[in-house]
Design an enzyme around this catalytic site. Structure first.
Site, PDB file in Angstrom:
ATOM      1  N   LYS A  34       0.841  -1.203   0.000  1.00 20.34           N
ATOM      2  CA  LYS A  34       0.000   0.000   0.000  1.00 20.34           C
ATOM      3  C   LYS A  34       0.876   1.254   0.000  1.00 20.34           C
ATOM      4  O   LYS A  34       2.076   1.180   0.287  1.00 20.34           O
ATOM      5  CB  LYS A  34      -0.911  -0.020   1.235  1.00 20.34           C
ATOM      6  CG  LYS A  34      -0.158  -0.002   2.563  1.00 20.34           C
ATOM      7  CD  LYS A  34      -1.094  -0.255   3.749  1.00 20.34           C
ATOM      8  CE  LYS A  34      -0.314  -0.284   5.050  1.00 20.34           C
ATOM      9  NZ  LYS A  34      -1.136  -0.723   6.183  1.00 20.34           N
ATOM     10  N   ARG A 130     -10.760  -0.403  15.150  1.00 20.33           N
ATOM     11  CA  ARG A 130     -10.837   0.381  13.923  1.00 20.33           C
ATOM     12  C   ARG A 130     -11.901  -0.226  13.007  1.00 20.33           C
ATOM     13  O   ARG A 130     -12.955   0.334  12.816  1.00 20.33           O
ATOM     14  CB  ARG A 130      -9.461   0.417  13.246  1.00 20.33           C
ATOM     15  CG  ARG A 130      -9.390   1.274  12.012  1.00 20.33           C
ATOM     16  CD  ARG A 130      -7.972   1.412  11.475  1.00 20.33           C
ATOM     17  NE  ARG A 130      -7.397   0.139  11.048  1.00 20.33           N
ATOM     18  CZ  ARG A 130      -6.186   0.019  10.500  1.00 20.33           C
ATOM     19  NH1 ARG A 130      -5.418   1.072  10.340  1.00 20.33           N
ATOM     20  NH2 ARG A 130      -5.730  -1.163  10.134  1.00 20.33           N
ATOM     21  N   HIS A 159      -5.957  -7.618  13.031  1.00 20.16           N
ATOM     22  CA  HIS A 159      -4.783  -6.737  12.979  1.00 20.16           C
ATOM     23  C   HIS A 159      -4.395  -6.322  14.392  1.00 20.16           C
ATOM     24  O   HIS A 159      -5.255  -5.991  15.204  1.00 20.16           O
ATOM     25  CB  HIS A 159      -5.132  -5.508  12.132  1.00 20.16           C
ATOM     26  CG  HIS A 159      -3.949  -4.678  11.730  1.00 20.16           C
ATOM     27  ND1 HIS A 159      -2.858  -5.192  11.056  1.00 20.16           N
ATOM     28  CD2 HIS A 159      -3.692  -3.360  11.913  1.00 20.16           C
ATOM     29  CE1 HIS A 159      -1.984  -4.212  10.836  1.00 20.16           C
ATOM     30  NE2 HIS A 159      -2.459  -3.101  11.345  1.00 20.16           N
ATOM     31  N   ARG A 215       1.477 -10.929   7.060  1.00 18.85           N
ATOM     32  CA  ARG A 215       1.308  -9.697   6.262  1.00 18.85           C
ATOM     33  C   ARG A 215       2.400  -8.677   6.560  1.00 18.85           C
ATOM     34  O   ARG A 215       2.135  -7.615   7.126  1.00 18.85           O
ATOM     35  CB  ARG A 215      -0.041  -9.038   6.573  1.00 18.85           C
ATOM     36  CG  ARG A 215      -1.278  -9.831   6.255  1.00 18.85           C
ATOM     37  CD  ARG A 215      -2.512  -8.938   6.340  1.00 18.85           C
ATOM     38  NE  ARG A 215      -2.600  -8.182   7.576  1.00 18.85           N
ATOM     39  CZ  ARG A 215      -3.186  -8.611   8.682  1.00 18.85           C
ATOM     40  NH1 ARG A 215      -3.772  -9.776   8.719  1.00 18.85           N
ATOM     41  NH2 ARG A 215      -3.200  -7.853   9.768  1.00 18.85           N
ATOM     42  N   TYR A 255      13.965  30.925   5.775  1.00 19.57           N
ATOM     43  CA  TYR A 255      12.774  31.592   6.320  1.00 19.57           C
ATOM     44  C   TYR A 255      12.875  31.763   7.830  1.00 19.57           C
ATOM     45  O   TYR A 255      13.294  30.850   8.548  1.00 19.57           O
ATOM     46  CB  TYR A 255      11.530  30.752   6.025  1.00 19.57           C
ATOM     47  CG  TYR A 255      11.115  30.730   4.577  1.00 19.57           C
ATOM     48  CD1 TYR A 255      10.687  31.882   3.933  1.00 19.57           C
ATOM     49  CD2 TYR A 255      11.133  29.542   3.865  1.00 19.57           C
ATOM     50  CE1 TYR A 255      10.281  31.853   2.602  1.00 19.57           C
ATOM     51  CE2 TYR A 255      10.725  29.491   2.533  1.00 19.57           C
ATOM     52  CZ  TYR A 255      10.308  30.662   1.917  1.00 19.57           C
ATOM     53  OH  TYR A 255       9.909  30.614   0.608  1.00 19.57           O
ATOM     54  N   CYS A 302      12.658  24.283   3.558  1.00 20.72           N
ATOM     55  CA  CYS A 302      11.702  24.980   2.684  1.00 20.72           C
ATOM     56  C   CYS A 302      10.911  23.950   1.880  1.00 20.72           C
ATOM     57  O   CYS A 302      11.156  22.749   1.987  1.00 20.72           O
ATOM     58  CB  CYS A 302      12.445  25.903   1.718  1.00 20.72           C
ATOM     59  SG  CYS A 302      13.593  27.027   2.521  1.00 20.72           S
ATOM     60  N   ASP A 304      11.053  23.354  -1.306  1.00 23.84           N
ATOM     61  CA  ASP A 304      11.834  22.719  -2.373  1.00 23.84           C
ATOM     62  C   ASP A 304      13.323  22.617  -2.097  1.00 23.84           C
ATOM     63  O   ASP A 304      14.061  22.051  -2.902  1.00 23.84           O
ATOM     64  CB  ASP A 304      11.672  23.521  -3.680  1.00 23.84           C
ATOM     65  CG  ASP A 304      10.239  23.935  -3.896  1.00 23.84           C
ATOM     66  OD1 ASP A 304       9.404  23.032  -4.059  1.00 23.84           O
ATOM     67  OD2 ASP A 304       9.959  25.145  -3.861  1.00 23.84           O
TER      68      ASP A 304
HETATM   69  C1  PLP Z   1      -0.237  -1.765   6.815  1.00 24.67           C
HETATM   70  C2  PLP Z   1      -0.796  -3.058   7.201  1.00 24.67           C
HETATM   71  C3  PLP Z   1       0.055  -4.164   7.440  1.00 24.67           C
HETATM   72  C4  PLP Z   1       1.549  -4.067   7.472  1.00 24.67           C
HETATM   73  O1  PLP Z   1       1.986  -3.546   8.694  1.00 24.67           O
HETATM   74  P1  PLP Z   1       3.576  -3.384   8.978  1.00 24.67           P
HETATM   75  O2  PLP Z   1       3.610  -2.862  10.372  1.00 24.67           O
HETATM   76  O3  PLP Z   1       4.071  -2.399   7.982  1.00 24.67           O
HETATM   77  O4  PLP Z   1       4.175  -4.710   8.808  1.00 24.67           O
HETATM   78  C5  PLP Z   1      -0.555  -5.382   7.672  1.00 24.67           C
HETATM   79  N1  PLP Z   1      -1.900  -5.516   7.698  1.00 24.67           N
HETATM   80  C6  PLP Z   1      -2.726  -4.471   7.495  1.00 24.67           C
HETATM   81  C7  PLP Z   1      -4.203  -4.685   7.536  1.00 24.67           C
HETATM   82  C8  PLP Z   1      -2.218  -3.212   7.252  1.00 24.67           C
HETATM   83  O5  PLP Z   1      -3.043  -2.186   7.071  1.00 24.67           O
END
Ligand code: PLP
Length: 362
Positions: A34, A130, A159, A215, A255, A302, A304
């Site tokens: 992602k 969540r 998760h 994951r 700045y 800044c 850029d």
């Molecule tokens: C982003 C995400 C992960 C990966 O998490 P890491 O901490 O980067 O390994 C796994 N599962 C879900 C649902 C996520 O949103």
């Protein structure tokens, strides 16, 4: 002069994937790509991971998965956070992560209309607070989903809310809740092919959580829990110098004039700024590497450009390369170092690297 570019080390990516495989004893890997593969470039990273045989890819939104399909990637893709335009799940052969009954019903209806089946994964909220069915809801709602026509229950997942794992107590509780549900469904003979809960932190340090799929995200890109994880950062952020100038004592820089030279100085202007993901929060608090030595970032970052005090860098000239993230010899700056200075986490540092930064793969 060369403007900022990100050098992506695909060998390091392979190495990190190998660590994930070693840690899990070759469990199925759903590689999380992602947010443009955490800033590394989703298409190239995904192609490389697919070549290395990952079972599944994971994106946050359908648009990200569609980009991968359009680049010719056919591997299964789980989409975590998207319940709009469900017809696209069919059109692009994507796997939705389902966390409510109404979306499951819509998917079933569309599958029937198209005379095909659709594989889904179901999300359980074991404590993240969540998304997902709470354990109680799961027991009543998932059997309803199981009865829907043309739906294949391919995965059951949850998760963890604690990514850093200093105290594993809550993770253990989340895992326990998930395992009890898994058992319950197995007794009822709901055949989920995959069960998965482990993010990178759990891949690295919680064997019981590996189940039959993991994951990993951040660890693939080289950031784990500690040095002992033996991961290699995949991304280096580099740039050339836009201008070198000698200035007298008392010269304000950038700045707000938050930095004023205390000596005769040589100041390098470097064409990278917060629009490229180099956080403004590291104004007067960053470092860059030039000629194997660290030089402080002076004045405000800044949009850029940034300025570095290179007075103490031997041999600096207009052709000197600048390393913002990466290493030269034994000197190194990681996304973790930058994150600490900016009051954030490496995830944010990496995913903030902007579109103007060309990704170069090696
Ligand atoms: C982003 C995400 C992960 C990966 O998490 P890491 O901490 O980067 O390994 C796994 N599962 C879900 C649902 C996520 O949103």
């Amino acid at each position: 002069m060369q403007k900022a570019f990100a050098e992506i080390d695909l060998k390091a990516l392979s190495h990190n994937l190998k660590i994930a495989r070693q840690k899990t004893g070759n469990k199925n890997i759903l590689a999380v790509v992602k947010a443009n593969a955490y800033g590394h470039g989703a298409v190239e990273i995904s192609k490389h991971l697919v070549k290395q045989g990952v079972s599944y890819l994971g994106t946050a939104f359908k648009s990200e998965a569609i980009e991968l399909r359009e680049s010719g990637i056919n591997t299964s893709i789980l989409v975590f956070f998207d319940r709009e335009n469900i017809d696209e799940y069919f059109k692009y052969n994507l796997t939705p992560l389902v966390f409510d009954l109404s979306t499951a019903r819509k998917l079933s209806k569309e599958a029937v209309r198209r005379k095909r089946r659709i594989a889904i994964h179901i999300k359980i909220d074991t404590g993240m607070g969540r998304l997902g069915f709470t354990i109680d809801k799961a027991l009543t709602e998932i059997p309803k989903i199981a009865c829907l026509k043309n739906i294949e229950l391919e995965g059951l997942m949850s998760h963890f809310s604690d990514a850093d794992l200093e105290d594993k107590g809550f993770m253990a509780l989340q895992l326990k809740r998930f395992l009890s549900l898994k058992k319950e469904f197995q007794q009822k003979k709901f055949g989920f092919k995959y069960h998965h809960i482990a993010n990178s932190a759990a891949v690295l340090s919680m064997k019981d959580a590996h189940l039959n799929m993991v994951r990993p995200g951040i660890m693939l890109y080289g950031y784990g829990l500690s040095k002992g994880d033996n991961l290699r950062p995949v991304l280096s952020l580099k740039s050339g110098i836009l201008l070198l100038k000698k200035v007298p004592v008392g010269t304000p820089i950038s700045y707000g004039r938050t930095f004023i030279t205390k000596r005769k100085s040589i100041i390098a202007t470097i064409p990278v700024g917060y629009a490229d993901g180099y956080s403004r929060r590291i104004s007067n608090n960053g470092e860059v590497i030039i000629n194997g030595k660290k030089a402080p970032v002076v004045g405000r970052v800044c949009m850029d450009t940034i300025m570095a005090d290179v007075t103490d860098i031997p041999g600096v000239n207009m052709d000197s390369g600048v390393i913002l993230i990466g290493s030269q010899g034994r000197v190194k700056i990681t996304a973790q170092d930058i994150a600490e200075r900016a009051g954030t986490i490496p995830y944010e540092v990496l995913t903030s690297i902007g579109q103007r930064v060309t990704r170069v793969y090696k």
